[in-house]
Design a protein around this motif. Structure first.
Motif, PDB file in Angstrom:
ATOM      1  N   ILE A  11       2.200   1.680  -3.569  1.00 57.73           N
ATOM      2  CA  ILE A  11       1.143   2.181  -4.451  1.00 57.73           C
ATOM      3  C   ILE A  11       0.922   3.668  -4.214  1.00 57.73           C
ATOM      4  O   ILE A  11       0.769   4.449  -5.165  1.00 57.73           O
ATOM      5  CB  ILE A  11      -0.157   1.385  -4.223  1.00 57.73           C
TER       6      ILE A  11
ATOM      7  N   TYR B 172      -7.781   3.070 -19.416  1.00 58.75           N
ATOM      8  CA  TYR B 172      -6.934   1.892 -19.300  1.00 58.75           C
ATOM      9  C   TYR B 172      -6.840   1.223 -20.668  1.00 58.75           C
ATOM     10  O   TYR B 172      -7.843   1.075 -21.362  1.00 58.75           O
ATOM     11  CB  TYR B 172      -7.520   0.867 -18.309  1.00 58.75           C
TER      12      TYR B 172
ATOM     13  N   HIS C  58      -4.714   7.125 -10.317  1.00 58.24           N
ATOM     14  CA  HIS C  58      -5.481   6.333  -9.363  1.00 58.24           C
ATOM     15  C   HIS C  58      -5.270   4.873  -9.715  1.00 58.24           C
ATOM     16  O   HIS C  58      -5.617   4.437 -10.818  1.00 58.24           O
ATOM     17  CB  HIS C  58      -6.972   6.679  -9.435  1.00 58.24           C
ATOM     18  N   PHE C  59      -4.658   4.098  -8.807  1.00 54.10           N
ATOM     19  CA  PHE C  59      -4.455   2.678  -9.076  1.00 54.10           C
ATOM     20  C   PHE C  59      -5.812   1.986  -9.004  1.00 54.10           C
ATOM     21  O   PHE C  59      -6.530   2.123  -8.010  1.00 54.10           O
ATOM     22  CB  PHE C  59      -3.486   2.064  -8.063  1.00 54.10           C
TER      23      PHE C  59
ATOM     24  N   CYS D  36       3.680   5.645  -5.911  1.00 54.99           N
ATOM     25  CA  CYS D  36       3.513   5.667  -7.367  1.00 54.99           C
ATOM     26  C   CYS D  36       2.337   6.554  -7.770  1.00 54.99           C
ATOM     27  O   CYS D  36       2.418   7.280  -8.773  1.00 54.99           O
ATOM     28  CB  CYS D  36       3.319   4.248  -7.887  1.00 54.99           C
ATOM     29  N   GLN D  37       1.256   6.494  -7.008  1.00 55.38           N
ATOM     30  CA  GLN D  37       0.100   7.335  -7.329  1.00 55.38           C
ATOM     31  C   GLN D  37       0.445   8.812  -7.239  1.00 55.38           C
ATOM     32  O   GLN D  37       0.060   9.609  -8.099  1.00 55.38           O
ATOM     33  CB  GLN D  37      -1.074   7.006  -6.392  1.00 55.38           C
TER      34      GLN D  37
ATOM     35  N   LEU E  80      -1.683  -5.907 -13.613  1.00 59.01           N
ATOM     36  CA  LEU E  80      -1.422  -4.518 -13.283  1.00 59.01           C
ATOM     37  C   LEU E  80      -0.205  -4.476 -12.382  1.00 59.01           C
ATOM     38  O   LEU E  80       0.032  -5.396 -11.600  1.00 59.01           O
ATOM     39  CB  LEU E  80      -2.611  -3.886 -12.554  1.00 59.01           C
TER      40      LEU E  80
ATOM     41  N   GLN F  75       0.826  -1.205   0.000  1.00 52.69           N
ATOM     42  CA  GLN F  75       0.000   0.000   0.000  1.00 52.69           C
ATOM     43  C   GLN F  75       0.862   1.257   0.000  1.00 52.69           C
ATOM     44  O   GLN F  75       0.528   2.253  -0.663  1.00 52.69           O
ATOM     45  CB  GLN F  75      -0.938  -0.014   1.207  1.00 52.69           C
TER      46      GLN F  75
ATOM     47  N   ASP G  47       3.016   9.673 -10.151  1.00 55.35           N
ATOM     48  CA  ASP G  47       2.481   9.614 -11.512  1.00 55.35           C
ATOM     49  C   ASP G  47       1.138  10.320 -11.651  1.00 55.35           C
ATOM     50  O   ASP G  47       0.608  10.405 -12.765  1.00 55.35           O
ATOM     51  CB  ASP G  47       2.322   8.154 -11.938  1.00 55.35           C
TER      52      ASP G  47
ATOM     53  N   ALA H  72       3.438  -1.822 -10.879  1.00 54.97           N
ATOM     54  CA  ALA H  72       4.194  -0.578 -10.827  1.00 54.97           C
ATOM     55  C   ALA H  72       5.548  -0.842 -10.190  1.00 54.97           C
ATOM     56  O   ALA H  72       5.728  -1.807  -9.440  1.00 54.97           O
ATOM     57  CB  ALA H  72       3.433   0.490 -10.044  1.00 54.97           C
TER      58      ALA H  72
END
Length: 286
Positions: free
Chosen positions: A26, A279, A36-37, A29-30, A72, A23, A33, A74
């Motif tokens: 993520i 996506y 929204h994952f 990365c959110q 999916l 978490q 970038d 990252a």
């Protein structure tokens, strides 16, 4: 990056030790970038591939689905372009081959060109694309009176998974052999509900909702049988479902739709949903 103490962990779901690390990655990365994952890894069943250097999680991939699974993932922004993504993909391909899968769908976001470039570089061919749409108007909406036209929603029980699967596969043109195992598993989740859409007591479609945590809920598996389309039933059911979810206190309501499904796209936009991101699904043959 040192190759000492490199390990890839493969788990069904995410255990209590790995979950906070995943978490946190993520979230990094959110923020980096500005995305929204699309998967809540704490709630959504799947297979996690976790790339560690010693005890530091540098990258991950998450496999969803039993037939032609979606992938999916990252990599931490500071560790990109070091082969971690390719290593995770190779592990995912091996995992899929051992389960006699014929293909794998790598998911890329339109807001991250490097991700879609990676999918193409590893041999992926664009299969289809989807918009992730979020309800714009958070003011409570009034629910149409479904019963005036004989419409109603009835919550499905886990014993009715087969009936839901038949309706869904007919509405979407999916293979029942692929959709039924997924629905049979999903209907048991505490954060997932499936509903029959009924007209004078006769099932004419399905709609489902799944809580994604932090006040967010997704509308999925929404389909009307072909013989009952173009009558306004879909609009009334969607408006009713949105009003129901708002009354339950959900702060964000979202759904996904294929970009070339113009009828559904128009319906969702006219009901207050807007495109948040897209996506792209790239098929890799195994």
């Amino acid at each position: 990056m040192s190759t000492n103490h490199i390990r890839t962990v493969i788990t069904e779901g995410v255990n209590a030790t790995d979950l906070p690390r995943l978490q946190a990655l993520i979230a990094i990365c959110q923020q980096h970038d500005q995305i929204h994952f699309p998967v809540n890894v704490a709630e959504t069943p799947g297979t996690a591939l976790l790339y560690y250097e010693t005890d530091t999680l540098l990258g991950f991939a998450y496999l969803l689905g039993e037939h032609n699974p979606e992938l999916l993932g990252a990599v931490h922004p500071h560790y990109r372009r070091q082969g971690i993504g390719r290593s995770l993909l190779q592990t995912a391909q091996t995992w899929c081959r051992t389960r006699q899968q014929e293909s794998l769908l790598v998911v890329g976001l339109d807001t991250i060109p490097a991700g879609t470039a990676f999918a193409k570089a590893v041999g992926g061919e664009l299969s289809f694309s989807e918009y992730h749409m979020v309800l714009s108007n958070t003011d409570s909406q009034s629910s149409p009176f479904l019963n005036e036209e004989g419409l109603s929603l009835r919550l499905a029980t886990h014993n009715e998974a087969s009936e839901i699967s038949h309706l869904s596969s007919t509405a979407f043109g999916d293979d029942p052999a692929e959709i039924e195992p997924w629905i049979t598993r999903e209907i048991l989740r505490s954060n997932r509900r499936f509903f029959f859409i009924e007209l004078h007591g006769t099932p004419i479609g399905t709609i489902s909702v799944v809580g994604e945590g932090e006040g967010s809920i997704d509308i999925t598996t929404f389909g009307i049988l072909p013989a009952y389309r173009q009558r306004g039933y879909g609009r009334k059911v969607l408006q009713h479902t949105v009003a129901m979810l708002q009354a339950e206190g959900w702060s964000q309501i979202a759904l996904d739709v294929e970009t070339d499904n113009t009828n559904a796209l128009f319906l969702y936009q006219s009901c207050g949903f807007h495109q948040q991101q897209a996506y792209h699904y790239f098929k890799i043959l195994l």
